[in-house]
Design a protein around this motif. Structure first.
Motif, mmCIF file in Angstrom:
data_model
loop_
_atom_site.group_PDB
_atom_site.id
_atom_site.type_symbol
_atom_site.label_atom_id
_atom_site.label_comp_id
_atom_site.label_asym_id
_atom_site.label_seq_id
_atom_site.Cartn_x
_atom_site.Cartn_y
_atom_site.Cartn_z
ATOM 1 N N GLY A 85 0.782 -1.226 0.000
ATOM 2 C CA GLY A 85 0.000 0.000 0.000
ATOM 3 C C GLY A 85 0.815 1.278 0.000
ATOM 4 O O GLY A 85 0.259 2.365 -0.030
ATOM 5 N N SER A 86 2.166 1.172 0.017
ATOM 6 C CA SER A 86 2.979 2.390 0.093
ATOM 7 C C SER A 86 3.533 2.823 -1.255
ATOM 8 O O SER A 86 4.258 3.803 -1.333
ATOM 9 N N GLY A 87 3.222 2.122 -2.319
ATOM 10 C CA GLY A 87 3.728 2.520 -3.635
ATOM 11 C C GLY A 87 3.658 1.374 -4.614
ATOM 12 O O GLY A 87 3.540 0.211 -4.228
ATOM 13 N N ASP A 88 3.759 1.702 -5.868
ATOM 14 C CA ASP A 88 3.692 0.729 -6.949
ATOM 15 C C ASP A 88 5.100 0.240 -7.260
ATOM 16 O O ASP A 88 5.831 0.885 -8.002
ATOM 17 N N SER A 89 5.506 -0.906 -6.699
ATOM 18 C CA SER A 89 6.875 -1.367 -6.899
ATOM 19 C C SER A 89 7.143 -1.764 -8.344
ATOM 20 O O SER A 89 8.247 -1.577 -8.842
ATOM 21 N N LEU A 90 6.153 -2.287 -9.060
ATOM 22 C CA LEU A 90 6.364 -2.639 -10.462
ATOM 23 C C LEU A 90 6.585 -1.382 -11.296
ATOM 24 O O LEU A 90 7.493 -1.319 -12.119
ATOM 25 N N GLY A 91 5.791 -0.358 -11.079
ATOM 26 C CA GLY A 91 5.977 0.901 -11.801
ATOM 27 C C GLY A 91 7.340 1.518 -11.519
ATOM 28 O O GLY A 91 8.015 2.008 -12.431
ATOM 29 N N LEU A 92 7.777 1.475 -10.251
ATOM 30 C CA LEU A 92 9.093 1.994 -9.889
ATOM 31 C C LEU A 92 10.197 1.165 -10.540
ATOM 32 O O LEU A 92 11.190 1.707 -11.032
ATOM 33 N N ALA A 93 10.030 -0.165 -10.559
ATOM 34 C CA ALA A 93 11.029 -1.048 -11.175
ATOM 35 C C ALA A 93 11.145 -0.764 -12.670
ATOM 36 O O ALA A 93 12.255 -0.744 -13.218
ATOM 37 N N GLU A 94 10.032 -0.555 -13.328
ATOM 38 C CA GLU A 94 10.062 -0.240 -14.762
ATOM 39 C C GLU A 94 10.731 1.106 -15.009
ATOM 40 O O GLU A 94 11.482 1.275 -15.964
ATOM 41 N N GLU A 95 10.475 2.068 -14.133
ATOM 42 C CA GLU A 95 11.114 3.383 -14.248
ATOM 43 C C GLU A 95 12.629 3.270 -14.062
ATOM 44 O O GLU A 95 13.412 3.864 -14.813
ATOM 45 N N LEU A 96 13.051 2.490 -13.068
ATOM 46 C CA LEU A 96 14.479 2.286 -12.819
ATOM 47 C C LEU A 96 15.126 1.546 -13.985
ATOM 48 O O LEU A 96 16.229 1.894 -14.412
ATOM 49 N N SER A 97 14.438 0.542 -14.502
ATOM 50 C CA SER A 97 14.942 -0.213 -15.650
ATOM 51 C C SER A 97 15.188 0.714 -16.843
ATOM 52 O O SER A 97 16.225 0.642 -17.502
ATOM 53 N N ALA A 98 14.243 1.589 -17.130
ATOM 54 C CA ALA A 98 14.385 2.530 -18.242
ATOM 55 C C ALA A 98 15.534 3.508 -18.000
ATOM 56 O O ALA A 98 16.233 3.909 -18.941
ATOM 57 N N LEU A 99 15.760 3.863 -16.752
ATOM 58 C CA LEU A 99 16.817 4.808 -16.401
ATOM 59 C C LEU A 99 18.210 4.213 -16.625
ATOM 60 O O LEU A 99 19.133 4.911 -17.026
ATOM 61 N N LEU A 100 18.364 2.891 -16.380
ATOM 62 C CA LEU A 100 19.691 2.273 -16.406
ATOM 63 C C LEU A 100 19.991 1.443 -17.650
ATOM 64 O O LEU A 100 21.153 1.319 -18.037
#
Length: 143
Positions: A85-100
Motif C-alpha cells: 500500500g505504500s507505492g507501486d513497486s512494479l511501476g518503480l522497477a520499470e522506471e528504474l529499468s528505463a533509467l539504467l
C-alpha cells in the motif's frame, strides 16, 4: 586514489543521485533509516537500495603491461523496498529499468535490466517487501 572501476562507479552514483527522484536511495555503507528518509519523502514509504556484484574478469587482448584490455562482468543489484500500500513497486522497477538499461557510466556499460517476477517479503516483522531489478554490466580497463 581511485582506480578506473571506482571512477566509473562514482559516475554511476552521481547520475543515479541526480536522475532518480522517485524514492530515497539507501547508499551502500552509509546509514539509512526508512522511517526518516528526508523532507521530500514520506516516512516508511518505498526506497531504493543497491549493490555491485562482480562476476568474472578476463583479459580480452594480449600485450605488454598497460596495453592489455581487461573485461570485468558484473551486475548492479537494485532493490525497491516498500510496504504493501505504500507505492507501486512494479511501476518503480520499470522506471528504474528505463533509467539504467543501455546506459554508460565512464567505461561501465549497462545492458538490459531484468525485472524479478514479483515482490518478495524480506522483513515480514516490519512488513517490507522488495522487487529486484538486475542490471548486468561490462567494464573495460587497460591493465
Amino acid at each position: 586514489m581511485h582506480g578506473p572501476f571506482e571512477t566509473a562507479l562514482a559516475a554511476f552514483r552521481s547520475q543515479l543521485a541526480e536522475r532518480w527522484t522517485a524514492t530515497p536511495i539507501a547508499w551502500p555503507n552509509l546509514p539509512f533509516d526508512p522511517a526518516l528518509p528526508g523532507a521530500a519523502f514520506a516516512p516508511g514509504g518505498p526506497f531504493l537500495q543497491w549493490d555491485v556484484k562482480s562476476d568474472a574478469c578476463r583479459f580480452v587482448t594480449l600485450g605488454p603491461l598497460g596495453g592489455r584490455l581487461r573485461r570485468l562482468e558484473g551486475r548492479l543489484q537494485c532493490y525497491l523496498l516498500n510496504r504493501p500500500g505504500s507505492g507501486d513497486s512494479l511501476g518503480l522497477a520499470e522506471e528504474l529499468s528505463a533509467l539504467l538499461s543501455g546506459k554508460t557510466f565512464g567505461e561501465l556499460y549497462c545492458q538490459a535490466a531484468q525485472l524479478a517476477a514479483g515482490p518478495e517479503p524480506v522483513d515480514q516483522r516490519r512488513g517490507w517487501w522488495q522487487r529486484q531489478v538486475t542490471v548486468p554490466f561490462i567494464f573495460y580497463d587497460r591493465a
